[in-house]
Design a protein around this motif. Structure first.
Motif, PDB file in Angstrom:
ATOM      1  N   SER A  86       0.823  -1.203   0.000  1.00 52.21           N
ATOM      2  CA  SER A  86       0.000   0.000   0.000  1.00 52.21           C
ATOM      3  C   SER A  86       0.860   1.257   0.000  1.00 52.21           C
ATOM      4  N   GLN A  91      -3.056   4.912  -0.690  1.00 49.57           N
ATOM      5  CA  GLN A  91      -3.920   3.765  -0.405  1.00 49.57           C
ATOM      6  C   GLN A  91      -4.212   3.652   1.097  1.00 49.57           C
ATOM      7  N   GLN A  92      -3.199   3.916   1.905  1.00 47.15           N
ATOM      8  CA  GLN A  92      -3.422   3.857   3.361  1.00 47.15           C
ATOM      9  C   GLN A  92      -4.455   4.877   3.804  1.00 47.15           C
ATOM     10  N   ILE A 143      -6.893   6.055   1.936  1.00 41.53           N
ATOM     11  CA  ILE A 143      -8.175   5.526   1.469  1.00 41.53           C
ATOM     12  C   ILE A 143      -8.690   4.465   2.440  1.00 41.53           C
ATOM     13  N   LYS A 144      -7.789   3.608   2.881  1.00 45.63           N
ATOM     14  CA  LYS A 144      -8.171   2.512   3.769  1.00 45.63           C
ATOM     15  C   LYS A 144      -8.756   3.012   5.085  1.00 45.63           C
ATOM     16  N   LEU A 158     -12.471   2.692   3.420  1.00 45.43           N
ATOM     17  CA  LEU A 158     -12.685   1.249   3.407  1.00 45.43           C
ATOM     18  C   LEU A 158     -12.374   0.613   4.752  1.00 45.43           C
ATOM     19  N   ARG A 175     -10.434  -2.501   7.071  1.00 48.53           N
ATOM     20  CA  ARG A 175      -9.049  -2.979   7.133  1.00 48.53           C
ATOM     21  C   ARG A 175      -8.956  -4.468   6.761  1.00 48.53           C
ATOM     22  N   ARG A 232     -11.315  -5.710  -1.511  1.00 53.72           N
ATOM     23  CA  ARG A 232     -11.013  -4.449  -0.820  1.00 53.72           C
ATOM     24  C   ARG A 232      -9.754  -3.817  -1.399  1.00 53.72           C
ATOM     25  N   LYS A 233      -8.748  -4.645  -1.700  1.00 51.09           N
ATOM     26  CA  LYS A 233      -7.508  -4.125  -2.277  1.00 51.09           C
ATOM     27  C   LYS A 233      -7.730  -3.556  -3.682  1.00 51.09           C
ATOM     28  N   GLU A 267      -9.412  -0.261  -3.191  1.00 45.36           N
ATOM     29  CA  GLU A 267      -8.416   0.655  -2.629  1.00 45.36           C
ATOM     30  C   GLU A 267      -7.520   1.221  -3.727  1.00 45.36           C
TER      31      GLU A 267
END
Length: 662
Positions: A118, A122-123, A125-126, A130, A132, A138-139, A142
């Motif tokens: 990530s 992306q982190q 966004i997570k 989204l 965890r 999910r990826k 992301e």
């Protein structure tokens, strides 16, 4: 063979097209999910400051976060974060294909999920959009959202959101909050090792929390420093300097509420107009003087402890000792304000906030007792009475009907004595009940009740009990009414919030409300009498050497409430003591014995640190001094001194306390 090759390519194209269509549809479905990142509105802590800019408290709801703009984040913080989390952050477009490939190979070899790839985008966004969960879908989402986000926000905007939003452990959200929490420093004051500790926390904030696992946290920080060295972003000298540094870590909460009762009242006053006051990132500037607040706390605590000691001594010396029922519910409150502005300098709502958060300064409603008397006498002065007027200090029997049963009421002075005739000044100075009742009777209950409402009193009884303070009120309400006396006839509404600044820099300023009730000349007459209360009356324990004070004691029936309400030329203070469950205190605990000493302590200590405050009351020009019966006395055009020949003379034989019956 050629057929199978063609078939393979055909299927690959079909799968590729299907995947592309699917990803496109998925992207269209979720692309607006990043609105919460683009229009980032995090919960932010609100800070409260005293009038001199000293921090009183950080308040927050769910997330303790102090926001910091990108331009105020040191470059070294950005470098350390990027070095350990996403070295190619400024080059990639939201995802890092090289890192994904490396992670994919390692995960295939391990037969599970062993390494992520990530990016910081992306982190973000997570954590904002989204879950965890470590699932393929999910990826995929992301990655798609990260690519989308980087077409809308700049790299700097993404980093600003990331560093303000992520959790750094120990209840700290955002890097500025974490810096103050762990190191008691602003970001620009941090050493490289301290920065390394912070940027290493978001991966596993609980595990790397330096207050719990310092050695593990330092090891993680050393990874950051080593990575900076490997990249050539720091010199060898810097590496050697910081690799073995061991910073001082503070294990603290950042609420730092050093004036909880005052802050609670401020929140109460703001909550309607600013419903997100706890999490809106406001800076609230109060009228509170932290030094005065601390003195007020000390004053309340000292009188409280002295009362408990008296109770203990009485029980120890008694032949039939009782339990501590008289003091186990004992509590207190105090409010000090500027006379002419209404600005609250100190507000204490109880003896110990850790034991009870109930704020007796504004949430509690108690009987006023004799502390109401100055207003009755002010009403009389405004009707033409003067300090030398003679009042009947004799008893009356009052009959009334309650639930169909006829009853009698025979009020008495404290101590049970009476003087027959007493001067207006002496009657108030010594808080004589009988002469006060007769004064109110002469003025008319309707007239007095109406005037008390004009002074701001709300729960005014339409009977003679109002003369002895039977109405219920809070300390805030009492403080407002007393400003009529302390502020020369003009009532001022007490207020605690001076200014509030929102997170966008918009400022709202607050001011008081003022209503002219009477004149400076007339209130000066009352003030002169209330000075006597302290120098030779029921409030002697309120006196302070070197400064003129005026005030009035108040004790309700059965010693349930004890008050001292008074003022200097510039500061007014209301003190209350009583049991929370409305049971009586000991008979020795009266306004003059428990509340007045707290009042005195406050002024003595405040005067020591503020010797510049006015020490003497100023007599208005239209207040004159005359002589009557060989004594000097103040008077005004509205309250002239009587002709000596017209004074009331009553034979001593006609002063039976029950001679007058109504």
């Amino acid at each position: 063979m050629k057929f199978f090759i063609k078939l393979f390519f055909a299927l690959s194209i079909i799968i590729g097209l299907a995947a592309t269509v699917y990803l496109y549809d998925l992207y269209q479905e979720i692309k607006n999910d990043i609105d919460s990142v683009v229009n980032y509105q995090p919960k932010q802590s609100t800070q409260f400051f005293d009038r001199n800019g000293k921090l009183l408290a950080n308040t927050f709801k769910d997330e303790n976060r102090e926001y910091v703009k990108y331009d105020d984040i040191p470059a070294r913080v950005i470098e350390a974060l990027v070095a350990i989390e996403d070295t190619q952050f400024f080059e990639h477009f939201g995802i890092n294909p090289d890192a994904i490939s490396r992670a994919l190979i390692k995960n295939i070899k391990s037969g599970g999920y062993s390494e992520g790839a990530s990016t910081l985008t992306q982190q973000l966004i997570k954590v904002l959009v989204l879950s965890r969960e470590k699932k393929l879908m999910r990826k995929v989402k992301e990655a798609l959202l990260a690519i989308r986000l980087e077409t809308i926000l700049t790299k700097e905007e993404i980093l600003e959101r990331y560093l303000n939003h992520v959790y750094f452990g120990h209840g700290y959200y955002g890097i500025k909050t974490a810096a103050k929490g762990y190191f008691k420093k602003d970001l620009y004051e941090l050493s490289l090792k301290e920065i390394a500790i912070l940027v290493g926390l978001p991966r596993a904030p609980s595990f790397y929390d330096p207050t719990k696992n310092l050695e593990v946290s330092l090891a993680r920080a050393n990874q950051v420093i080593t990575r900076l060295d490997t990249l050539g972003w720091i010199s060898k000298e810097q590496y050697e300097k910081y690799i073995n540094e061991k910073p001082i870590i503070f294990n603290q909460t950042l609420t730092q509420n050093v004036a909880p009762y005052a802050v609670d009242y401020a929140i109460n006053q703001l909550s309607n107009d600013f419903p997100e006051i706890l999490s809106g990132g406001y800076k609230v500037y109060l009228t509170i003087d932290l030094e005065a607040q601390e003195i007020a706390n000390e004053a309340i605590r000292k009188s409280y402890e002295d009362s408990k000691k008296r109770d203990f001594d009485i029980r120890q010396n008694s032949k039939n000792p009782t339990n501590d029922a008289y003091t186990k519910e004992l509590n207190a409150a105090m409010i000090s304000i500027e006379n002419n502005t209404g600005k609250i300098l100190a507000l204490v709502g109880g003896v110990d906030y850790q034991i009870s958060v109930f704020n007796r300064a504004f949430q509690s409603v108690r009987q006023a007792g004799s502390a109401i008397k100055p207003f009755l006498y002010q009403i009389a002065l405004d009707e033409g009475y003067n300090p030398a007027s003679q009042l009947f200090d004799i008893g009356r029997t009052y009959t009334y009907t309650e639930n169909g049963v006829q009853k009698k009421w025979q009020p008495k002075n404290s101590g049970g004595n009476f003087q027959g005739i007493v001067s207006f000044r002496d009657s108030l100075t010594h808080s004589r009940n009988l002469s006060t009742l007769n004064l109110v009777t002469d003025l008319g209950i309707g007239k007095v009740a109406s005037e008390l409402k004009r002074y701001g009193f709300k729960n005014v009884n339409q009977d003679l009990s109002l003369a002895l303070g039977s109405m219920n009120l809070s300390l805030i309400e009492f403080s407002q009414a007393y400003t009529v006396l302390s502020n020369n006839g003009t009532m001022v509404k007490p207020y605690i919030v001076e200014q509030i600044v929102d997170k966008d820099g918009n400022t709202t300023t607050f001011e008081t409300e003022k209503v002219e009730i009477t004149t400076p000349e007339q209130t000066y007459l009352t003030t002169s009498i209330l000075q006597d209360v302290i120098t030779k009356g029921t409030g002697k324990r309120a006196a302070v050497t070197g400064i003129e004070l005026a005030g009035k004691t108040g004790t309700t029936n059965d010693n349930i409430d004890a008050w001292f309400c008074g003022y200097s030329p510039s500061i007014q203070t209301i003190v209350w003591f009583g049991n929370d469950d409305n049971t009586p205190m000991r008979r020795a605990e009266m306004g003059g014995t428990i509340a007045a000493p707290a009042f005195s302590y406050f002024y003595k200590k405040y005067f020591e640190i503020h010797p510049e405050i006015p020490r003497k009351f100023t007599k208005p020009e239209n207040v004159y001094i005359g002589e009557i019966s060989g004594k000097s006395e103040f008077y005004t055009d509205k309250s002239p001194l009587p002709d000596i020949d017209s004074q009331i003379i009553i034979e001593q034989s006609n002063t039976d306390p029950n001679i007058m019956e109504f």
